[in-house]
Scaffold this active site. Sequence first.
Site, PDB file in Angstrom:
ATOM      1  N   HIS A 242      25.773 -31.193 -11.123  1.00 19.15           N
ATOM      2  CA  HIS A 242      25.091 -30.513 -12.227  1.00 19.15           C
ATOM      3  C   HIS A 242      25.559 -29.063 -12.410  1.00 19.15           C
ATOM      4  CE1 HIS A 242      22.122 -33.785 -12.423  1.00 19.15           C
ATOM      5  NE2 HIS A 242      21.789 -33.590 -11.169  1.00 19.15           N
TER       6      HIS A 242
HETATM    7  O1  RIB Z   1      18.259 -31.299 -12.834  1.00 20.81           O
HETATM    8  C1  RIB Z   1      19.279 -30.732 -12.058  1.00 20.81           C
HETATM    9  C2  RIB Z   1      18.991 -29.296 -11.759  1.00 20.81           C
HETATM   10  O2  RIB Z   1      17.801 -29.200 -10.985  1.00 20.81           O
HETATM   11  C3  RIB Z   1      20.089 -28.646 -10.899  1.00 20.81           C
HETATM   12  O3  RIB Z   1      20.156 -27.285 -11.202  1.00 20.81           O
HETATM   13  C4  RIB Z   1      19.584 -28.844  -9.505  1.00 20.81           C
HETATM   14  O4  RIB Z   1      20.088 -27.848  -8.605  1.00 20.81           O
HETATM   15  C5  RIB Z   1      18.110 -28.661  -9.706  1.00 20.81           C
HETATM   16  O5  RIB Z   1      17.843 -27.262  -9.707  1.00 20.81           O
END
Ligand code: RIB
Length: 314
Positions: A242
Site C-alpha cells: 500500500h
Molecule cells: O489500508 C491500508 C493502510 O492502512 C496502509 O497505510 C496501512 O499501513 C494501514 O495504515
Amino acid sequence: MARKIIIDTDPGKDDAAAILLALGAPEELEVLSLVAVAGNVPLARTEGNARRLLELAGRADIPVYPGCARPLVRSVITAEHVHGETGLVGLVLPEPRVPAQAAHGVDHLIGTLRAAAPGEITLCLLGPATNLAMALVKAPEIARGIAEVVWMAGARSEGGNVTPASEYNVHADPEAAAVLLESGLKLTLLPLDLTHQLRMTAPRLERLRRIDTAAARAVATLFSEPDGTPHHEREEEGAPLHDPCVIAFLLRPELFAGRFINVAVETASPLALGMTVADWFGVTGRPANATWLNAVVDQEGFFGLLLERLARLP
Ligand code: RIB
Ligand code: CA
C-alpha cells in the site's frame, strides 16, 4: 533540486517499506521530518518505529515528531493482527538512540508550513489524516506552504479492508478525511483500487532477499511473516504494498493513472462509516477535489524502483 517532503506515518510494515524507499531517493526527495500518528499500532509504537527505521537507514539526522495519539473524534482502531504487536511484525530492531522531538507533530506541521515558501512542501500521508487535519483546523493559513498532499487512502471498486465499505486510513479517522477533502488542497489519493494490484509475491520476495542491504532484509522480513492481512486482501499471493505507492508516485508518477474527480467521505452511517464516495463518472455534479489513482501502468517498473532504491541503502 530535491522535492521537500514530510511523511506522516503509522509504521506499520508497508509504511516501513515506503519510508525506506523515500530514504533511498535522496537526489529526488529531501525528507524534512517524519510525523507519527496512532494507527496500525498505538502512537508510542509508531513514533518509536519511525525512529528505528531512520536509524536502520543511517538517517538518525531526520527528526521524528509524535503526533496525535487518537483520531479527531473517535477512539483509536489499531491493526496489530496485520502489523504485529510491535507494528513491525517479525522485525527486531534495536531501541532507537535518538529521542523523539519534544514538539507535537501538529505544532511541527504548523510551524514548518507557516515558515515555508508558497507550495514548498509536499505532504505524504501513510496513515490516518488526523495530524494534518488538526493542523489545518488550527492554522488554515498553512495551506499556502503545501505543494500537494499525496495520501494512501480510500477504496471504490475494491470495497474496504476494514469494513466492506471502508479502507483503514479513512475508516480510522473519517472526520479527518473530510477536513482534507474539503480543504481545497491539491490532493492525490492512492486507494485500495490501486494498491491491491501491487503485491509482494513469492518471486518478488525472492528477488528482494537477494539484495544484501539491511533495509532490503528488513522489508523482506516484514513481508515474509505470516500476518493477519484480511483474507480478502490476500486473494492474490502476497500482501499489498500500500504505502510505498505514495513514494513511488512522487518518484515516477507515470507508473500510475487515474482521474480528477469528486471524492466525499461518509462520517455518519454506522454501516458505511469511512466509505470514500468516489464520483468516477461525475454523476453528482459535485466539483472535483482529488486525483483518484486506480491504474498501474507499469507493475515491474514499480517493483524494480522499490528494489533498486532499497539496494542503495546501508
Ligand atoms: O489500508 C491500508 C493502510 O492502512 C496502509 O497505510 C496501512 O499501513 C494501514 O495504515
Ligand atoms: Ca500506513
